[in-house]
Design an enzyme around this catalytic site. Structure first.
Site, mmCIF file in Angstrom:
data_model
loop_
_atom_site.group_PDB
_atom_site.id
_atom_site.type_symbol
_atom_site.label_atom_id
_atom_site.label_comp_id
_atom_site.label_asym_id
_atom_site.label_seq_id
_atom_site.Cartn_x
_atom_site.Cartn_y
_atom_site.Cartn_z
ATOM 1 N N LEU A 127 0.837 -1.195 0.000
ATOM 2 C CA LEU A 127 0.000 0.000 0.000
ATOM 3 C C LEU A 127 0.879 1.254 0.000
ATOM 4 O O LEU A 127 0.648 2.197 -0.747
ATOM 5 C CB LEU A 127 -0.882 -0.049 1.265
ATOM 6 C CG LEU A 127 -1.936 1.014 1.493
ATOM 7 C CD1 LEU A 127 -2.971 1.030 0.385
ATOM 8 C CD2 LEU A 127 -2.648 0.767 2.826
ATOM 9 N N SER A 128 1.929 1.249 0.812
ATOM 10 C CA SER A 128 2.705 2.470 1.078
ATOM 11 C C SER A 128 3.520 2.958 -0.107
ATOM 12 O O SER A 128 4.028 2.174 -0.909
ATOM 13 C CB SER A 128 3.667 2.227 2.243
ATOM 14 O OG SER A 128 2.960 1.897 3.397
ATOM 15 N N PRO A 130 6.288 6.661 -0.882
ATOM 16 C CA PRO A 130 7.015 7.664 -0.080
ATOM 17 C C PRO A 130 6.112 8.768 0.460
ATOM 18 O O PRO A 130 6.254 9.204 1.595
ATOM 19 C CB PRO A 130 8.040 8.225 -1.067
ATOM 20 C CG PRO A 130 8.248 7.138 -2.055
ATOM 21 C CD PRO A 130 6.944 6.393 -2.165
ATOM 22 N N SER A 134 0.980 7.133 6.288
ATOM 23 C CA SER A 134 -0.229 7.301 7.120
ATOM 24 C C SER A 134 -1.414 7.712 6.249
ATOM 25 O O SER A 134 -2.537 7.252 6.452
ATOM 26 C CB SER A 134 0.006 8.373 8.186
ATOM 27 O OG SER A 134 1.054 7.971 9.035
ATOM 28 N N TRP A 158 8.561 0.110 1.236
ATOM 29 C CA TRP A 158 8.387 -0.520 2.550
ATOM 30 C C TRP A 158 7.439 -1.712 2.493
ATOM 31 O O TRP A 158 6.521 -1.842 3.325
ATOM 32 C CB TRP A 158 7.856 0.482 3.573
ATOM 33 C CG TRP A 158 8.597 1.774 3.577
ATOM 34 C CD1 TRP A 158 9.948 1.932 3.546
ATOM 35 C CD2 TRP A 158 8.042 3.090 3.602
ATOM 36 N NE1 TRP A 158 10.265 3.259 3.552
ATOM 37 C CE2 TRP A 158 9.121 3.992 3.591
ATOM 38 C CE3 TRP A 158 6.753 3.598 3.642
ATOM 39 C CZ2 TRP A 158 8.949 5.365 3.605
ATOM 40 C CZ3 TRP A 158 6.572 4.964 3.666
ATOM 41 C CH2 TRP A 158 7.655 5.827 3.643
ATOM 42 N N GLY A 243 -5.014 -6.908 10.524
ATOM 43 C CA GLY A 243 -3.593 -6.542 10.609
ATOM 44 C C GLY A 243 -3.268 -5.932 11.963
ATOM 45 O O GLY A 243 -2.223 -6.223 12.553
ATOM 46 N N ARG A 244 -4.156 -5.091 12.451
ATOM 47 C CA ARG A 244 -3.876 -4.405 13.726
ATOM 48 C C ARG A 244 -3.966 -5.360 14.913
ATOM 49 O O ARG A 244 -3.147 -5.277 15.833
ATOM 50 C CB ARG A 244 -4.831 -3.210 13.881
ATOM 51 C CG ARG A 244 -4.424 -2.118 12.912
ATOM 52 C CD ARG A 244 -5.329 -0.936 12.849
ATOM 53 N NE ARG A 244 -4.729 0.034 11.915
ATOM 54 C CZ ARG A 244 -5.322 1.118 11.468
ATOM 55 N NH1 ARG A 244 -6.549 1.407 11.849
ATOM 56 N NH2 ARG A 244 -4.698 1.924 10.632
ATOM 57 N N GLU A 359 1.370 -1.053 10.222
ATOM 58 C CA GLU A 359 -0.114 -1.168 10.322
ATOM 59 C C GLU A 359 -0.745 0.084 10.946
ATOM 60 O O GLU A 359 -1.757 0.001 11.642
ATOM 61 C CB GLU A 359 -0.546 -2.411 11.132
ATOM 62 C CG GLU A 359 -0.279 -3.733 10.448
ATOM 63 C CD GLU A 359 -1.181 -4.011 9.250
ATOM 64 O OE1 GLU A 359 -2.158 -3.274 9.052
ATOM 65 O OE2 GLU A 359 -0.874 -4.951 8.509
ATOM 66 N N SER A 362 1.099 4.901 16.018
ATOM 67 C CA SER A 362 0.289 5.132 17.222
ATOM 68 C C SER A 362 -0.592 6.367 17.059
ATOM 69 O O SER A 362 -1.737 6.389 17.502
ATOM 70 C CB SER A 362 1.207 5.301 18.443
ATOM 71 O OG SER A 362 1.888 4.091 18.683
#
Ligand SMILES: Cc1cc2nc3c(=O)[nH]c(=O)nc-3n(C[C@H](O)[C@H](O)[C@H](O)COP(=O)(O)OP(=O)(O)OC[C@H]3O[C@@H](n4cnc5c(N)ncnc54)[C@H](O)[C@@H]3O)c2cc1C
Length: 378
Positions: A127-128, A130, A134, A158, A243-244, A359, A362
């Site tokens: 998914l990620s 650069p 988030s 990543w 995932g979390r 995932e 925080s």
């Protein structure tokens, strides 16, 4: 050996015992070396998959064990006790299985899902980018529609399991709409125009791979699209809760291991192992037990197919932050032994930091929780 209460019972208990045996005889034995060399061992993943630990909630008709999430999350925790990085790799594969199970056609389930569930293939979830970590919906990897499929040009970053995986679930941009312009495509490792970039060096979870994915005019057929065109963000979000909760389970392993390690160390270092250190570590264990009960409930809710997003964010936030505190305290209380890799707590500390980022960081979990709180007081 420390353990959380309640433990899965009967058939599920046997699976946990088998997991523990495999972890103790294989995964745990090389964890120092694998961390030092940043080495992911596919043979361990294959052994885990042979027992179907990576797919144990999936239906028997596709090769799974049709067991509960109350079994799956404790199994992830158990694998993580031997090596957190291996457990993260297993959970990532499980997310790809989950997406194909939920959105795949019958044909796609035969082609992609079955080999994933049977453990012939390992998965990666990409998914990620650069500029979109988030803010995942800001992703840009272009997938241009052409007759019979899509042509991908650009990069992802990543990606856990990159270079080790056989199948990549890649979120791409097919139109400008922020969320409805995202499409999910499955890319096999040997697809022309696709390659894995240099492996990233990282602080923690070193024994699992993380790398860039590079697409150069890479053709992916329509038959590899999971869900409809424009449904990719929904596909990605569908796996977020699992995932979390998975990362929360992995984080609890870091807490319980650090408590166990310091207590064993304290046997030979009775004067250094102060009352303050004991009280602090026992309190971390108490917090971990409480969070485990919440993970247990989250697992039950998933089994009943109930909404679990809030609880998933809560346990991910609390468990990963607790892992940071507990492992940091263990390093500190053990003094020079704490920073010595042979005593393991410094690895747990480094791995735990990564768990507060992967995932959803925080702060992202806090945003989810604050949004819910605000909605209650509108
Ligand atoms: C070990 C590891 C494995 C990973 N594996 C994968 C994978 O398999 N697949 C994949 O797609 N990605 C993967 N990632 C990437 C991961 O999802 C991102 O790193 C994560 O989402 C954070 O994105 P970022 O690194 O771009 O940080 P950013 O989003 O740039 O955040 C930087 C900092 O700003 C804070 N921040 C961001 N937005 C806000 C806000 N709105 N309010 C307050 N604070 C904010 C963050 O909490 C963080 O502290 C992995 C990352 C790690 C560390």
């Amino acid at each position: 050996m420390l353990h959380f209460i309640p433990a899965p019972s009967h058939e599920e208990g046997d699976i946990l015992k088998a997991t523990r045996a495999l972890v103790d005889s294989r995964v745990r034995k090389t964890v120092l070396e694998d961390d030092k060399n940043c080495q992911f061992r596919r043979e361990y993943f294959d052994e885990i998959a042979r027992l179907r630990l990576h797919s144990l909630t999936h239906p028997k008709e596709y090769g799974g064990l049709a067991l509960s999430h109350r079994c799956y999350f404790p199994v992830l925790l158990e694998i993580a006790r031997g090596n957190l990085a291996m457990s993260v790799s297993v959970s990532v594969t499980n997310l790809v299985q989950g997406a194909v199970a939920a959105y795949g056609t019958t044909e796609q389930k035969d082609t992609f899902y079955r080999p994933l569930v049977e453990g012939k293939w390992m998965g990666a979830f990409s998914l990620s980018e650069p500029q979109s970590g988030s803010d995942a919906a800001a992703l840009r990897l272009a997938a241009k529609k052409v007759p019979g499929g899509y042509r991908l040009s650009g990069t992802k970053v990543w990606c856990s399991n990159a270079g080790s995986a056989d199948l990549y679930l890649v979120m791409c941009r097919t139109s400008e709409h922020r969320t409805k312009g995202i499409t999910a495509l499955l890319v096999s490792k040997d697809t022309p125009g696709f390659r894995v970039g240099k492996l990233e060096k990282k602080l923690g979870l070193r024994a699992s791979t993380l790398a860039e994915l590079i697409f150069e005019d890479c053709f992916v057929p329509d038959s590899n699209r999971i869900g409809k065109e424009g449904q990719g963000f929904e596909v990605a979000l569908s796996q977020l809760d699992a995932g979390r909760i998975s990362i929360a389970s992995v984080a609890l392993a870091a807490v319980i291991e650090s408590v166990e390690l310091i207590w064993k160390w304290g046997k030979n270092n009775q004067e250094a192992f102060s009352a303050h250190a004991r009280h602090t570590m026992a309190t971390h264990y108490a917090a971990a037990q409480a969070i485990y009960l919440a993970v247990w409930e989250a697992a039950a809710l998933r089994d009943q197919k109930q909404e679990v997003t809030q609880l998933a964010s809560q346990v991910k936030l609390l468990a990963s932050e607790l892992a940071m505190r507990a492992t940091s305290d263990a390093v500190h209380f053990m003094g020079v032994d704490g920073v010595n890799p042979n005593f393991h707590v410094e690895r747990l500390f480094r791995d735990s930091k990564a768990l507060t980022i992967v995932e959803g960081t925080s702060q992202v979990q806090q945003l989810v929780l604050v949004r819910e709180m605000d909605s209650l007081f509108e």
